[in-house]
Scaffold this motif. Structure first.
Motif, short mmCIF file in Angstrom:
data_model
loop_
_atom_site.label_atom_id
_atom_site.label_comp_id
_atom_site.label_asym_id
_atom_site.label_seq_id
_atom_site.Cartn_x
_atom_site.Cartn_y
_atom_site.Cartn_z
N THR A 198 -6.44 6.29 5.33
CA THR A 198 -5.90 7.01 6.63
C THR A 198 -4.79 7.58 6.63
O THR A 198 -4.21 8.59 7.15
N PHE A 246 -10.46 -3.28 -1.11
CA PHE A 246 -11.16 -2.48 -0.08
C PHE A 246 -11.43 -1.33 -0.47
O PHE A 246 -11.86 -0.85 -1.53
N GLY A 262 -14.91 5.88 5.65
CA GLY A 262 -14.60 5.21 4.71
C GLY A 262 -15.59 4.45 3.63
O GLY A 262 -16.37 5.35 3.71
N GLY A 302 -19.32 -0.98 2.33
CA GLY A 302 -18.57 -1.67 1.78
C GLY A 302 -18.04 -2.51 3.23
O GLY A 302 -17.56 -3.62 3.66
N LEU A 350 -16.79 -10.54 -2.14
CA LEU A 350 -16.86 -9.41 -2.90
C LEU A 350 -17.97 -8.13 -2.14
O LEU A 350 -18.90 -8.55 -2.90
C1 LIG Z 1 -11.13 9.67 12.09
C2 LIG Z 1 -11.49 8.12 12.22
C3 LIG Z 1 -12.50 8.08 13.28
C4 LIG Z 1 -13.57 6.43 12.83
N1 LIG Z 1 -14.05 5.74 14.23
C5 LIG Z 1 -14.79 4.95 14.01
C6 LIG Z 1 -16.00 4.42 14.56
O1 LIG Z 1 -16.38 5.67 15.02
N2 LIG Z 1 -16.12 3.24 14.24
C7 LIG Z 1 -15.95 2.03 13.96
O2 LIG Z 1 -16.84 1.11 13.99
N3 LIG Z 1 -15.11 2.76 12.96
C8 LIG Z 1 -14.01 3.92 12.79
N4 LIG Z 1 -12.84 4.27 12.02
C9 LIG Z 1 -12.53 2.68 11.24
C10 LIG Z 1 -13.29 3.28 9.99
O3 LIG Z 1 -13.31 3.97 9.34
C11 LIG Z 1 -14.42 1.97 9.97
O4 LIG Z 1 -13.62 0.49 10.39
C12 LIG Z 1 -15.13 1.71 8.66
O5 LIG Z 1 -16.31 1.18 8.45
C13 LIG Z 1 -14.34 1.36 7.27
O6 LIG Z 1 -14.29 1.65 5.88
P1 LIG Z 1 -13.59 1.70 4.25
O7 LIG Z 1 -14.23 1.44 3.30
O8 LIG Z 1 -12.65 2.40 4.95
O9 LIG Z 1 -12.88 -0.34 4.51
P2 LIG Z 1 -11.09 -0.07 4.15
O10 LIG Z 1 -10.24 0.07 5.09
O11 LIG Z 1 -11.01 0.00 2.64
O12 LIG Z 1 -11.14 -1.79 5.02
C14 LIG Z 1 -10.97 -2.74 5.70
C15 LIG Z 1 -11.92 -4.39 5.66
O13 LIG Z 1 -13.08 -4.26 4.52
C16 LIG Z 1 -12.74 -4.87 3.77
N5 LIG Z 1 -13.70 -4.43 2.60
C17 LIG Z 1 -13.63 -3.20 2.28
N6 LIG Z 1 -14.37 -3.24 1.31
C18 LIG Z 1 -14.79 -4.02 1.34
C19 LIG Z 1 -15.65 -4.61 -0.15
N7 LIG Z 1 -16.94 -4.23 -0.90
N8 LIG Z 1 -16.01 -6.09 0.56
C20 LIG Z 1 -15.12 -6.55 1.29
N9 LIG Z 1 -14.95 -6.56 1.62
C21 LIG Z 1 -14.49 -5.04 1.88
C22 LIG Z 1 -11.24 -4.96 3.32
O14 LIG Z 1 -10.44 -6.43 2.79
C23 LIG Z 1 -10.39 -4.81 4.71
O15 LIG Z 1 -9.94 -6.07 5.09
C24 LIG Z 1 -12.36 5.50 12.19
C25 LIG Z 1 -12.04 5.84 11.27
C26 LIG Z 1 -10.91 7.12 11.72
C27 LIG Z 1 -10.21 7.10 10.07
#
Ligand SMILES: Cc1cc2nc3c(=O)[nH]c(=O)nc-3n(C[C@H](O)[C@H](O)[C@H](O)COP(=O)(O)OP(=O)(O)OC[C@H]3O[C@@H](n4cnc5c(N)ncnc54)[C@H](O)[C@@H]3O)c2cc1C
Length: 288
Positions: A14, A50, A113, A116, A171
């Motif tokens: 993002t 990720f 996201g 996971g 994972l």
């Molecule tokens: C506009 C916006 C608003 C947001 N609001 C919130 C909110 O209200 N609350 C909140 O908590 N977060 C928020 N976030 C942050 C984010 O969206 C969350 O933390 C989300 O859950 C991350 O998921 P992801 O799949 O994008 O993780 P990624 O960014 O892809 O990965 C994050 C971490 O998780 C690990 N990971 C991912 N998938 C796995 C897997 N299958 N196994 C093991 N490890 C894994 C990765 O290695 C990395 O270390 C926001 C982000 C944005 C852009």
């Protein structure tokens, strides 16, 4: 699975920041994971996994690794719990729940996201955290190449922390959630809250964790940091804890800006802010 050589990681997160991965593997079926690990082993490269890329910062320089993008999509009911593959995105879960009259996860609708990523980081929305609804997690242990099931234990989770952060070789392949037959919140209200209170643009949401009982955004604001920029990134005028990329920003800019912000808050309030966003470095690559 799909393997892409020299894939641009900036298109997959993002922030829209990051260099290329030596190999990007689109992980589409849970069962493919052993084959993917084997591929990395044959290439002699480390791994990084990720999901939606909404809580991480990829480096500007190329990652000489096999970067696994979790895109698995199975969702079903399992002994009264809701099961989701790690690659499921919240809108898919939302429509499944709506169609099947399942409730209890409304607070998370609108979260960017994957499942996971949300489990790994114990994401929290509107007063609820993933740990409050989690019952079990399926994972693949890279060290012994076995699928396992983790049974939820409150002690393994904390604010934006989970046992999967302490065990990066596990994972996450899927998660089970407790559901109820009564709504616990109105998704429309939550969506409106996000649209009104959160800045739009290329961001990862809150950059720093809240140092309980303080709020990082308030500290950054009171330290006069709203709008401060480095290169192509700045701290949002709307919410100082959101780092926004204007489209030209680099990982170097983000690190320079957030280090400056941290230092300023430390000097002014004596509080050490900690990044919520995973800043991906060579040290995070999993050696196999
Ligand atoms: C506009 C916006 C608003 C947001 N609001 C919130 C909110 O209200 N609350 C909140 O908590 N977060 C928020 N976030 C942050 C984010 O969206 C969350 O933390 C989300 O859950 C991350 O998921 P992801 O799949 O994008 O993780 P990624 O960014 O892809 O990965 C994050 C971490 O998780 C690990 N990971 C991912 N998938 C796995 C897997 N299958 N196994 C093991 N490890 C894994 C990765 O290695 C990395 O270390 C926001 C982000 C944005 C852009």
């Amino acid at each position: 699975m799909q393997i892409i050589e020299h894939a641009d990681l900036n298109k997959l997160c993002t922030f829209k920041i990051g260099g290329a991965a030596r190999f990007l593997v689109n992980w589409q079926e849970t069962s493919e994971i052993a084959e993917i690990i084997n591929f990395a082993k044959i290439q002699g490269l480390p791994l990084f996994v990720f999901g939606g890329g909404s809580n991480l910062l990829f480096p500007d320089t190329p990652l000489n690794a096999v970067v696994i993008r979790c895109m698995t999509k199975v969702i079903n009911l399992n002994n009264g719990d809701l099961y989701c593959d790690a690659g499921v995105r919240w809108p898919l879960m939302q429509s499944f729940c709506k169609n099947n009259h399942l409730y209890g996860l409304e607070n998370f609708y609108g979260l960017p996201g994957t499942i996971g990523g949300a489990v790994a980081g114990n994401a929290g929305c509107h007063g609820q955290e993933i740990k409050d609804v989690l019952t079990k997690v399926d994972y693949f242990d890279i060290t012994d190449r076995q699928f396992n099931t983790y049974i939820f234990d409150e002690a393994d989770f904390a604010y934006r922390h989970s046992i999967f952060k302490t065990n990066p070789y596990w994972l996450i392949t899927g998660a089970y959630f407790r559901i109820s037959d009564q709504p616990i919140g109105d998704p429309t209200t939550f969506a409106e809250f996000r649209a009104t209170h959160q800045p739009q643009g290329l961001t990862t949401g809150s950059f720093f964790k809240n140092p309980y009982p303080q709020h990082a955004g308030k500290l950054l604001d009171e330290a006069g940091l709203k709008g401060v920029s480095r290169g192509g990134v700045s701290l949002s005028e709307k919410h100082a804890n959101f780092v926004i990329n204007d489209g030209t920003g680099t990982a170097k800019d983000v690190i320079s800006l957030t280090e400056f912000a941290k230092e300023t808050v430390k000097i002014k309030f004596g509080i050490e802010l900690e990044s919520e966003v995973k800043i991906v470095t060579e040290a995070d690559l999993l050696k196999i």
